[in-house]
Design an enzyme around this catalytic site. Structure first.
Site, short mmCIF file in Angstrom:
data_model
loop_
_atom_site.label_atom_id
_atom_site.label_comp_id
_atom_site.label_asym_id
_atom_site.label_seq_id
_atom_site.Cartn_x
_atom_site.Cartn_y
_atom_site.Cartn_z
N PRO A 79 0.82 -1.15 0.07
CA PRO A 79 -0.08 0.06 0.13
C PRO A 79 0.83 2.00 -0.30
CG PRO A 79 -0.59 -1.69 1.54
CD PRO A 79 0.16 -2.31 1.00
N CYS A 80 0.09 2.67 -1.07
CA CYS A 80 1.26 3.52 -0.84
C CYS A 80 1.03 4.65 -0.49
CB CYS A 80 1.49 3.70 -2.91
SG CYS A 80 -0.23 4.32 -3.14
N THR A 81 -0.51 4.56 -0.05
CA THR A 81 -1.37 5.36 1.01
C THR A 81 -0.12 5.86 2.52
OG1 THR A 81 -2.44 4.07 2.67
CG2 THR A 81 -3.52 4.76 0.86
N PHE A 83 3.22 6.31 2.22
CA PHE A 83 4.67 7.54 1.47
C PHE A 83 3.84 8.28 0.66
CE2 PHE A 83 5.72 2.99 2.53
CZ PHE A 83 6.39 3.47 3.29
#
Length: 542
Positions: A79-81, A83
């Protein structure tokens, strides 16, 4: 056929690119049920499971290898949220994000060191900001593995890639690291990138040409328009929403102007996981331009911009879930480029499938919600809560990154005792500065003094007190307009209109040295600040 295991598989964009390159997806893992359902429906031969990657990474060896089957390739998109710059301006807590990345690396490392391992390549995808949170290499002990030595993570091919150079009609930058050969960028020059128009001209407008055969804009097959799912509906945006979005896009203050509505002659901006109607990130398409009416893109439109095939399905009970499935994914054509490079590295040859094979869905297993024909009512604006905060500048008045802001942030919100302040702001981020210089009428040039004094008196006639000003701000746009109410936005608009129509443009280049601040501030900014400051004297009284 070489095999792939996909972690944090989401809606399956990463898997789809590898499938298109001839790989077999054997296992896919995600924690979110709509992602599991979507991946399974579009990749029915894969063992798609709802599970936790952290848990899997710490399983005992026998159970671990039974679940994580041997494969030549492992791919993953943690999951990129955590960063992303859009999450609390990039200041969100990164600890869970780092733990998920290290859990994925632990899985890859364990498969590498397994006796008789067949793993040859692996890839990790995330937002560019993740670079600073991933080490070049880890000791096995850092990854919780009882073994001496180090595990290499960043290779020469590890860097930020932009999807638009892989024939994806989206300006989407993503960081890839791992053991994989550098993919070949198909597009070499920005003048050749695919645009929104290149894609949408194929699939036409929603609810139009329903009987026409439509050529997939990304792949070699056709579908009848009415059979294209999640496209034939309209989500019109309310006036108060698109006007706020326009203000955020074109008059953010310290940030550059963005197109409003979207510029169809360029690649799409990065598709987000949420499709808001009233933010800087909103993706806004014209609906009926002559009447200033706008809409959100359909799920199918953004899926095509991300290079998904027309027949790919996104399983969710609402459009927001479907948007999230698309927005969180790896564009299949971007994934395909990496898969192609890996296939060539493994075999010194590449035998791609002869033709795109349409997906065969088993509708008896999965209940699919098709948005076609759904009616979405225009949102109705609600009054803001009584303690709503305000912070905005004189619209479209920015000189050398200086701007004049009006704010109620110093109010006593608990006691509903409101205070309004004028401030001068410069720049953003680490170089941002706030100035509240002590100025009086002498700051105004002689030729402007009388007209400025007269204007301030006119403004003060429209303002009662600070609490009343807050109450007006909390009303809807429609009510303020119908009842001719004069609140913060109206005040700032009036000042902008006054300056535009009374002050020659040559004064925009004039600076004044403020001794008590020891700074040069543009004259036109000081004028706006003085007018706002004098008005404040009135509306800070009970």
């Amino acid at each position: 056929m070489y095999k792939v295991v996909d972690f944090f598989c989401g809606g399956g964009g990463f898997s789809e690119g590898f499938k298109l390159a001839g790989f077999e997806i054997i296992v896919a893992i995600d924690k979110w049920q709509p992602a599991v359902t979507t991946h399974h429906a579009n990749h029915p031969n894969a063992d798609t499971r709802q599970d936790d990657v952290i848990r899997i990474s710490n399983l005992p060896d026998e159970e671990f290898h039974e679940l994580v089957l041997d494969s030549e390739v492992i791919i993953g998109s943690p999951p990129c949220t955590f960063f992303s710059n859009s999450n609390k301006s990039g200041k969100a807590d990164k600890s869970l994000g780092v733990e998920l990345i290290e859990s994925y690396l632990r899985i890859v490392a364990r498969k590498y060191i397994k006796k008789d391992s067949i793993l040859k390549h692996w890839v990790l995808e995330n937002v560019p900001n993740v670079f600073d949170y991933i080490k070049d290499k880890y000791t096995y002990k850092e990854l919780g593995i009882d073994k001496e030595g180090t595990f290499q993570v960043k290779y020469p091919s590890s860097r930020v890639y932009n999807a638009k150079y892989f024939n994806v009609a989206s300006n989407r930058k993503r960081y890839f690291c791992g053991n994989f050969p550098e993919p070949e960028e198909i597009i070499k020059d920005d003048s050749d990138v695919r645009t929104i128009n290149n894609i949408l001209s194929y699939i036409k407008e929603p609810n139009e040409n329903l009987e026409e055969m439509i050529q997939d804009p990304n792949y070699d097959f056709k579908m009848k328009s009415k059979d294209i799912m999640d496209h034939h509906y309209i989500m019109e945006i309310a006036d108060f929403e698109w006007k706020k979005a326009q203000r955020q896009k074109q008059d953010k203050g310290y940030m550059g102007r963005m197109s409003f509505p979207e510029n169809f002659d360029k690649p799409s901006r990065t598709v987000m996981a949420t499709m808001s109607c009233s933010s800087r990130e909103s993706m806004i398409y014209p609906f009926i331009p002559d009447e200033e009416r706008y809409r959100l893109p359909t799920v199918r439109e953004i899926a095509c911009l991300m290079s998904y095939p027309l027949d790919y399905r996104f399983y969710g009970k609402s459009k927001s879930i479907k948007y999230k499935l698309v927005g969180n994914s790896v564009p299949p054509k971007m994934s395909f480029a990496i898969a192609k490079a890996i296939a060539i590295a493994i075999t010194n040859n590449l035998e791609l499938p002869n033709k795109y094979q349409p997906i065969e869905f088993d509708d008896t297993k999965e209940d699919f919600k098709n948005l076609n024909g759904d009616i979405f009512h225009i949102n109705i604006e609600k009054e803001k809560r009584p303690t709503a905060k305000f912070k905005y500048h004189i619209p479209y008045l920015i000189v050398n990154t200086f701007r004049v802001e009006l704010t109620n942030k110093y109010s006593n919100f608990d006691n509903l005792n409101f205070k309004w302040n004028a401030e001068i702001h410069k720049s953003q981020g680490k170089t941002a500065r706030t100035h509240v210089p002590k100025v009086d009428l002498n700051i105004i040039n002689k030729e402007h003094k009388e007209v400025v004094k007269t204007f301030i008196k006119e403004l003060q006639k429209k303002i009662y007190n600070a609490n009343n000003f807050q109450n007006i701000y909390c009303q809807t746009d429609l009510k303020r307009k119908e009842e001719n109410l004069f609140g913060p936005y109206e005040l700032l608009d009036s000042i902008k209109f006054f300056i535009e129509n009374n002050i020659d443009k040559k004064y925009y280049k004039e600076n004044i040295h403020i001794k008590n601040e020891n700074i040069e501030i543009p004259y036109i900014i000081l004028m706006g600040y003085y007018i706002l400051k004098e008005s404040k004297k009135k509306f800070n009284k009970k």
